[in-house]
Enzyme design. Structure first.
Site, PDB file in Angstrom:
ATOM      1  N   ASP A  74      11.629  11.860  -8.207  1.00 20.24           N
ATOM      2  CA  ASP A  74      11.476  12.329  -6.944  1.00 20.24           C
ATOM      3  C   ASP A  74      10.780  13.725  -6.563  1.00 20.24           C
ATOM      4  OD1 ASP A  74      12.487  10.137  -5.984  1.00 20.24           O
ATOM      5  OD2 ASP A  74      14.518  10.984  -5.707  1.00 20.24           O
ATOM      6  N   ASP A  89       9.975  16.676  -3.127  1.00 24.87           N
ATOM      7  CA  ASP A  89      11.082  16.087  -2.444  1.00 24.87           C
ATOM      8  C   ASP A  89      12.026  17.027  -1.784  1.00 24.87           C
ATOM      9  OD1 ASP A  89      12.079  13.968  -0.822  1.00 24.87           O
ATOM     10  OD2 ASP A  89      13.306  13.465  -2.903  1.00 24.87           O
ATOM     11  N   ASP A  99      18.869  17.930  -4.181  1.00 23.97           N
ATOM     12  CA  ASP A  99      19.572  16.733  -3.429  1.00 23.97           C
ATOM     13  C   ASP A  99      20.718  16.213  -4.401  1.00 23.97           C
ATOM     14  OD1 ASP A  99      17.495  16.576  -1.867  1.00 23.97           O
ATOM     15  OD2 ASP A  99      16.589  14.737  -2.385  1.00 23.97           O
ATOM     16  N   ARG A 127      17.020  19.613   6.982  1.00 25.88           N
ATOM     17  CA  ARG A 127      17.902  19.230   5.940  1.00 25.88           C
ATOM     18  C   ARG A 127      18.606  20.226   5.273  1.00 25.88           C
ATOM     19  NH1 ARG A 127      15.684  13.589   2.939  1.00 25.88           N
ATOM     20  NH2 ARG A 127      15.436  12.441   4.877  1.00 25.88           N
TER      21      ARG A 127
END
Length: 332
Positions: A129, A153, A157, A209
């Site tokens: 990603d 990205d 994560d 985020r």
């Protein structure tokens, strides 16, 4: 000694504590198929526990994503160690990882590597990603005192059933989607996810985020948030969010004062039953947090991993977030 200092849900991550020291001396020769001794790739692909350190300042440009095996510590203290301008770090189905004092930036996607029967690496039809650190199906992970910025990205994560994670003392800046916690709304294995996000500084140029959560339990404690461009904390699929002792400083833009954002498919009010609370947070320049769900302490037991300090401490004492400027022979 560092391995005994972890807090939060990732506190049991021992990394390479019980193994040997391994010194990275070569920042240039990144060979996927036959990792070169002395390189970071060689160190992280060994089966034994290792505490990986560096012998000089270096900028590492990886050719393929760096797949780290279990029981490893990547410890950049003492030098300016950067991983940048290539694929970056992937933790896939591993445990007991510590990543400390690394500057990770400008990470890009690359074809996922598959080593076949020939001497040349083969590639799957999937790409990585372009995350700074991708945590996939892994547990007992501690990411501490790193600086992260400007990746393709996410910066960090965690997906696909990952849990027992602490993300602490990091400095993040100049990025859109900083942290995604949870694979997708239909992936129910993430209901067991527990993540602590503590003592981080969310700096200039972050959009959203910080984190965005699905399912699971998230203790967001004693962080400083500055001028997010969309929202700070978001989620879907009924995550439990326990926000304690944070400082939220909104920008002057009246459309970005709200800390929280909920994403839901139906038009009903199910989100009002999601347990999201703000406990002892400081809201500055018009910032506001929209709580929901139950207020009872029992509702947040699985999203509580440590004791929060008063947020007032964060407004009077500067956070020492990000990669530290350590010198060998002196206390860091």
């Amino acid at each position: 000694m560092l391995a005994d200092c972890a807090v939060g849900f990732g506190r049991n991550a021992i990394g390479g504590r019980d193994g040997k020291l391994y010194v990275v001396k070569d920042s240039e020769n990144d060979d996927l198929l036959n990792p070169v001794p002395g390189t970071l790739r060689y160190a992280v692909t060994q089966d034994e526990p290792l505490w990986i350190i560096f012998d000089h300042d270096m900028v590492i440009h990886l050719e393929e994503e760096l797949l780290v095996k279990s029981y490893k510590t990547i410890d950049g203290r003492g030098f300016n160690v950067q991983i940048s301008n290539g694929p970056c770090i992937t933790l896939e189905n591993v445990s007991n990882i510590i990543i400390h004092n690394i500057y990770i930036h400008d990470c890009i996607p690359a074809w996922k590597a598959m080593v076949g029967e020939t001497e040349s690496p083969q590639h799957s039809e999937e790409k990585s990603d372009g995350d700074g650190i991708s945590i996939f199906g892994s547990r007992d992970v501690w990411i501490d005192h790193c600086t992260l910025a400007n990746c393709h990205d996410g910066l960090i994560d965690a997906v696909y059933g990952s849990t027992a994670i602490t993300i602490s003392n990091n400095f993040m800046f100049h990025h859109n989607e900083a942290m995604l916690m949870g694979h997708n709304d239909d992936f129910l294995a993430d209901k067991n996810m527990q993540v602590t996000i503590a003592f981080n500084f969310f700096g200039e140029g972050l959009v959203q985020r910080m984190p965005r959560c699905r399912h699971g339990y998230f203790h967001i404690v004693n962080n400083v948030y500055t001028e997010w461009e969309m929202y700070a904390i978001g989620g879907s699929a009924n995550p439990t969010i326990n926000s304690q002792g944070n400082v939220f400083i909104a920008s002057d833009n009246n459309s970005t004062k709200e800390v929280t954002k909920r994403e839901y498919v139906s038009e009903n009010d199910d989100w009002k039953n999601w347990n999201w609370r703000s406990d002892g947070d400081v809201m500055l320049n018009g910032a506001f947090f929209t709580p929901s769900g139950r207020e009872t302490p029992a509702s947040y037991m699985r999203a509580t991993s440590m004791v929060a300090r008063p947020a007032s401490h964060l407004t009077t004492t500067a956070l020492s977030a990000g990669a530290l400027h350590c010198m060998i022979g002196k206390q860091c």
